[in-house]
Scaffold this motif. Structure first.
Motif, PDB file in Angstrom:
ATOM      1  N   LEU A 170       0.820  -1.215   0.000  1.00  0.00           N
ATOM      2  CA  LEU A 170       0.000   0.000   0.000  1.00  0.00           C
ATOM      3  C   LEU A 170       0.851   1.262   0.000  1.00  0.00           C
ATOM      4  N   VAL A 171       2.126   1.114  -0.326  1.00  0.00           N
ATOM      5  CA  VAL A 171       3.061   2.221  -0.137  1.00  0.00           C
ATOM      6  C   VAL A 171       2.690   3.437  -0.977  1.00  0.00           C
ATOM      7  N   ASP A 172       2.066   3.223  -2.145  1.00  0.00           N
ATOM      8  CA  ASP A 172       1.734   4.358  -3.005  1.00  0.00           C
ATOM      9  C   ASP A 172       0.652   5.247  -2.399  1.00  0.00           C
ATOM     10  N   LEU A 173      -0.063   4.749  -1.372  1.00  0.00           N
ATOM     11  CA  LEU A 173      -1.095   5.543  -0.706  1.00  0.00           C
ATOM     12  C   LEU A 173      -0.603   6.148   0.604  1.00  0.00           C
ATOM     13  N   LEU A 174       0.661   5.959   0.915  1.00  0.00           N
ATOM     14  CA  LEU A 174       1.239   6.477   2.155  1.00  0.00           C
ATOM     15  C   LEU A 174       2.108   7.693   1.846  1.00  0.00           C
ATOM     16  N   PHE A 175       2.374   8.495   2.853  1.00  0.00           N
ATOM     17  CA  PHE A 175       3.173   9.702   2.661  1.00  0.00           C
ATOM     18  C   PHE A 175       4.656   9.451   2.878  1.00  0.00           C
ATOM     19  N   THR A 176       4.991   8.424   3.635  1.00  0.00           N
ATOM     20  CA  THR A 176       6.390   8.063   3.853  1.00  0.00           C
ATOM     21  C   THR A 176       6.518   6.548   3.803  1.00  0.00           C
ATOM     22  N   ALA A 257      15.967  10.818   0.070  1.00  0.00           N
ATOM     23  CA  ALA A 257      14.830  11.622  -0.387  1.00  0.00           C
ATOM     24  C   ALA A 257      13.627  10.748  -0.706  1.00  0.00           C
ATOM     25  N   GLY A 258      13.856   9.522  -1.173  1.00  0.00           N
ATOM     26  CA  GLY A 258      12.769   8.667  -1.615  1.00  0.00           C
ATOM     27  C   GLY A 258      11.925   8.083  -0.518  1.00  0.00           C
ATOM     28  N   TYR A 259      12.204   8.417   0.722  1.00  0.00           N
ATOM     29  CA  TYR A 259      11.367   7.901   1.795  1.00  0.00           C
ATOM     30  C   TYR A 259      10.088   8.727   1.947  1.00  0.00           C
ATOM     31  N   ARG A 260       9.999   9.830   1.227  1.00  0.00           N
ATOM     32  CA  ARG A 260       8.826  10.709   1.348  1.00  0.00           C
ATOM     33  C   ARG A 260       8.199  10.928  -0.032  1.00  0.00           C
ATOM     34  N   GLN A 261       6.859  10.934  -0.071  1.00  0.00           N
ATOM     35  CA  GLN A 261       6.139  11.166  -1.312  1.00  0.00           C
ATOM     36  C   GLN A 261       6.537  12.509  -1.912  1.00  0.00           C
ATOM     37  N   GLY A 262       6.643  12.543  -3.247  1.00  0.00           N
ATOM     38  CA  GLY A 262       6.906  13.783  -3.957  1.00  0.00           C
ATOM     39  C   GLY A 262       8.357  14.049  -4.270  1.00  0.00           C
ATOM     40  N   ALA A 263       9.284  13.278  -3.706  1.00  0.00           N
ATOM     41  CA  ALA A 263      10.704  13.506  -3.964  1.00  0.00           C
ATOM     42  C   ALA A 263      11.046  13.086  -5.394  1.00  0.00           C
ATOM     43  N   THR A 264      11.859  13.893  -6.064  1.00  0.00           N
ATOM     44  CA  THR A 264      12.241  13.608  -7.444  1.00  0.00           C
ATOM     45  C   THR A 264      13.726  13.827  -7.651  1.00  0.00           C
ATOM     46  N   VAL A 265      14.228  13.209  -8.704  1.00  0.00           N
ATOM     47  CA  VAL A 265      15.589  13.451  -9.183  1.00  0.00           C
ATOM     48  C   VAL A 265      15.462  14.206 -10.498  1.00  0.00           C
ATOM     49  N   GLY A 266      16.080  15.355 -10.602  1.00  0.00           N
ATOM     50  CA  GLY A 266      15.995  16.166 -11.809  1.00  0.00           C
ATOM     51  C   GLY A 266      17.150  15.903 -12.763  1.00  0.00           C
ATOM     52  N   ARG A 267      16.843  15.687 -14.015  1.00  0.00           N
ATOM     53  CA  ARG A 267      17.852  15.430 -15.036  1.00  0.00           C
ATOM     54  C   ARG A 267      17.500  16.196 -16.298  1.00  0.00           C
ATOM     55  N   GLU A 361       5.947   9.319  22.999  1.00  0.00           N
ATOM     56  CA  GLU A 361       7.400   9.094  22.909  1.00  0.00           C
ATOM     57  C   GLU A 361       7.909   9.149  21.469  1.00  0.00           C
ATOM     58  N   ILE A 362       7.000   9.092  20.504  1.00  0.00           N
ATOM     59  CA  ILE A 362       7.395   9.066  19.091  1.00  0.00           C
ATOM     60  C   ILE A 362       7.102  10.424  18.477  1.00  0.00           C
ATOM     61  N   GLN A 363       8.139  11.160  18.145  1.00  0.00           N
ATOM     62  CA  GLN A 363       7.995  12.526  17.654  1.00  0.00           C
ATOM     63  C   GLN A 363       8.872  12.744  16.424  1.00  0.00           C
ATOM     64  N   ASP A 364       8.580  13.823  15.690  1.00  0.00           N
ATOM     65  CA  ASP A 364       9.420  14.328  14.611  1.00  0.00           C
ATOM     66  C   ASP A 364       9.720  13.241  13.574  1.00  0.00           C
ATOM     67  N   ARG A 365      11.021  13.032  13.256  1.00  0.00           N
ATOM     68  CA  ARG A 365      11.400  12.074  12.220  1.00  0.00           C
ATOM     69  C   ARG A 365      10.968  10.660  12.569  1.00  0.00           C
ATOM     70  N   ASP A 366      11.018  10.310  13.847  1.00  0.00           N
ATOM     71  CA  ASP A 366      10.583   8.975  14.248  1.00  0.00           C
ATOM     72  C   ASP A 366       9.113   8.752  13.890  1.00  0.00           C
ATOM     73  N   ALA A 367       8.305   9.786  14.047  1.00  0.00           N
ATOM     74  CA  ALA A 367       6.887   9.666  13.694  1.00  0.00           C
ATOM     75  C   ALA A 367       6.717   9.472  12.194  1.00  0.00           C
ATOM     76  N   ASP A 368       7.511  10.175  11.382  1.00  0.00           N
ATOM     77  CA  ASP A 368       7.453   9.986   9.937  1.00  0.00           C
ATOM     78  C   ASP A 368       7.808   8.556   9.557  1.00  0.00           C
ATOM     79  N   VAL A 369       8.825   8.015  10.213  1.00  0.00           N
ATOM     80  CA  VAL A 369       9.298   6.677   9.888  1.00  0.00           C
ATOM     81  C   VAL A 369       8.277   5.615  10.265  1.00  0.00           C
ATOM     82  N   TRP A 370       7.665   5.749  11.414  1.00  0.00           N
ATOM     83  CA  TRP A 370       6.812   4.686  11.939  1.00  0.00           C
ATOM     84  C   TRP A 370       5.346   4.821  11.581  1.00  0.00           C
ATOM     85  N   GLU A 371       4.890   5.981  11.136  1.00  0.00           N
ATOM     86  CA  GLU A 371       3.464   6.143  10.845  1.00  0.00           C
ATOM     87  C   GLU A 371       2.934   5.117   9.845  1.00  0.00           C
TER      88      GLU A 371
END
Length: 561
Positions: A170-176, A257-267, A361-371
């Motif tokens: 279901l990763v395509d429907l998640l933000f991270t 960068a690819g752990y979050r939706q919307g990240a791109t590599v420009g070429r 206890e889960i805040q900031d980057r940890d919350a992004d990772v585990w959500e």
């Protein structure tokens, strides 16, 4: 004018879709619908199109098999009537492939009396079951399956791994999407085996060892059946150990960068007509890593890390044979796909109120990772929401116990050296850092002589240590010793609070300000005090001041205790 040009003139909307694309480009799945539209409507256009495809593909690859494979992608979607018409086309490749497709379809259509019975909706292995599998039971089965072949270091690791496998559907429907990292201090610890088992249960696994940045971001664009690939990168120690290169830094950047939706590599890429156009390649995808040693700091910050250990001789696992495990995993994989498909509508409609609440206890980057794993547990239901809540807190705590960077490691070791002391000379601090077993301070640097005052000052300055003195050591006096360059414990207090785990950070109240006198008895009787006149030493000759003992500085008015 060719038949293709004539058709496109009569159908401007199709020309718009195929603009700047040769028929070969279209056949390479850049616009399959346009090819279907052409092939279904006009046999003359169809013959001309595939004849040109044959010429172009032979020119590009010189490989008839590749041209055949490309044609299959289109012919496989044509109607039976169109296929029969294709068999009469003059082009050898088109005729051959069409005939093969007709034969394959005939074999797949059993006679009426030979057709299998309707699927049993109560059969959990039936892909077409009317009811999707129960999420909690399915995750339990995935967990049990993985435990047959993987010697996890602890139960928390197996739970995190199971949820990560489910989230890949279901990763395509998640933000991270958290990076999953299997690491170990030595080889033969089960890292590669964990990746192999993972590949049996996730959609579109891509197992690679050595990659280029271009391969990585282009491979992520390929989505068979519309599912994002799962990148499994092994031997990361060979990639990230040593001096960073331009290639390794680009790969690390894509993974980060690819752990979050919307990240791109420009070429910037050249087109066939000589023009240069900018292209944004999305790099969002699930990534599983494996290697000896630690991951780069920035990757570890976005990862769930599983510290694998070599299996004990008395711990037995089911023998792993890829051909056998692939067959065993297929029903479970099918049910994972069916379960995920059944949850897509609800997950796509999630509002802010629907997302699971994370523990405090889960805040900031940890919350992004585990959500994402919390979302999977919430959808699955049963005991999994409580499992992920308890597991996440323990894994995060364990990951934060170990410094995430060389700077954090330095702060932690300095705190260890200070212990319950109030001041220390810089030379003594450096000497004690070099004596910490397993720390890098003894051999750090190009010459291998270890940490020196220049490195210490440069690193600590980034954390605003002794900021009242420009980030440098300042002149202090401990007891009756002469003035020398050094630090007070209060110089580090703010950095320890910000960058080291809160539960391990000394509280502000535990740091006693430097005063001329200190009580020698219980605080309840302040009448009796004894001036401190002696100098206490660290072991190995390091000078320090005990809690509350006298220390002086040549500029006491600038100190803020």
């Amino acid at each position: 004018m060719s038949a293709i040009d004539q058709y496109l003139n009569d159908h401007p909307e199709t020309r718009q879709r195929m603009r700047r694309q040769s028929p070969l480009d279209v056949l390479l799945a850049k616009d399959n619908d346009a090819v279907i539209e052409l092939a279904e409507l006009d046999p003359t256009v169809r013959a001309s199109l595939f004849d040109q495809v044959k010429r172009e593909s032979s020119h590009v690859t010189g490989d008839l098999y590749n041209c055949t494979a490309w044609a299959w992608r289109i012919l496989g979607r044509m109607s039976d009537g169109s296929l029969k018409t294709m068999c009469a086309e003059p082009g050898k490749i088109v005729r051959c492939v069409a005939q093969q497709e007709i034969s394959r379809r005939a074999k797949r259509q059993p006679q009426a009396d030979e057709r299998p019975p309707a699927p049993n909706v109560t059969d959990p292995n039936s892909a077409s079951s009317a009811e999707p599998p129960n999420g909690a039971d399915l995750l339990d089965e995935v967990l049990a399956f993985c435990k047959q072949f993987i010697a996890y270091p602890d139960t928390d690791s197996s739970i995190a791994h199971t949820l990560w496998i489910a989230h890949a559907w279901l990763v395509d429907l998640l933000f991270t999407t958290p990076r999953l990292a299997f690491v170990s201090p030595e080889k033969r610890s089960g890292k590669t085996r964990a990746q192999e088992v993972t590949a049996q249960l996730v959609p579109n696994p891509v197992n690679v060892v050595s990659v280029s940045p271009a391969y990585l971001y282009r491979r992520i664009q390929e989505k068979p059946d519309g599912m994002l690939p799962v990148i499994e990168l092994d031997e990361t120690d060979a990639l990230f150990t040593g001096r960073p290169s331009e290639t390794t830094e680009q790969i690390r950047g894509i993974i980060n960068a690819g752990y979050r939706q919307g990240a791109t590599v420009g070429r910037a890429e050249a087109t066939k007509n000589g023009e240069v156009k900018t292209v944004d390649f999305p790099v969002f995808a699930a990534v599983c890593l494996a290697g000896i040693g630690n991951m780069p700091d920035t990757i570890a910050d976005r990862a769930i890390i599983i510290h694998m250990k070599r299996r004990r001789p008395d711990y037995t696992l089911t023998p792993y044979r890829d051909r056998t495990v692939r067959r065993q995993a297929k029903p479970l994989r099918t049910r994972l796909a069916a379960w995920a498909q059944a949850q897509r509508g609800a997950l796509a409609a999630y509002t802010d109120d629907d997302y699971p609440q994370m523990p405090d206890e889960i805040q900031d980057r940890d919350a992004d990772v585990w959500e994402p794993l919390f979302i999977i547990a919430q959808i699955a239901g049963g005991h999994w929401p409580q499992l992920v809540s308890d597991t996440a807190i323990r894994i995060i705590h364990k990951q934060h116990e170990e410094p995430q960077s060389i700077g954090e490691r330095l702060l932690k070791d300095i705190r260890t050296v200070f212990d319950d002391h109030t001041a220390i000379y810089r030379s003594d601090l450096i000497e004690q850092l070099k004596r910490i077993e397993g720390a890098p301070w003894r051999t750090l640097g190009k010459s291998g002589d270890g940490i020196d005052s220049w490195y210490l000052t440069k690193t600590l300055k980034q954390y605003d240590i002794a900021k009242d003195y420009g980030g440098r050591a300042h002149s202090i006096r401990i007891g009756g010793m002469p003035h020398d360059w050094g630090y007070y414990k209060s110089d580090f207090q703010d950095a320890w609070t910000r960058y080291l785990p809160a539960e391990d950070t000394p509280s502000a109240n535990s740091v006693t300000p430097v005063t001329p006198e200190t009580p020698d008895i219980a605080p309840a009787d302040p009448a009796r005090v004894t001036p401190v006149t002696t100098v206490t030493h660290f072991s190995e000759g390091v000078h320090h001041v005990p809690q509350g003992a006298k220390a002086s500085c040549n500029e006491p008015e600038e100190l803020d205790f």
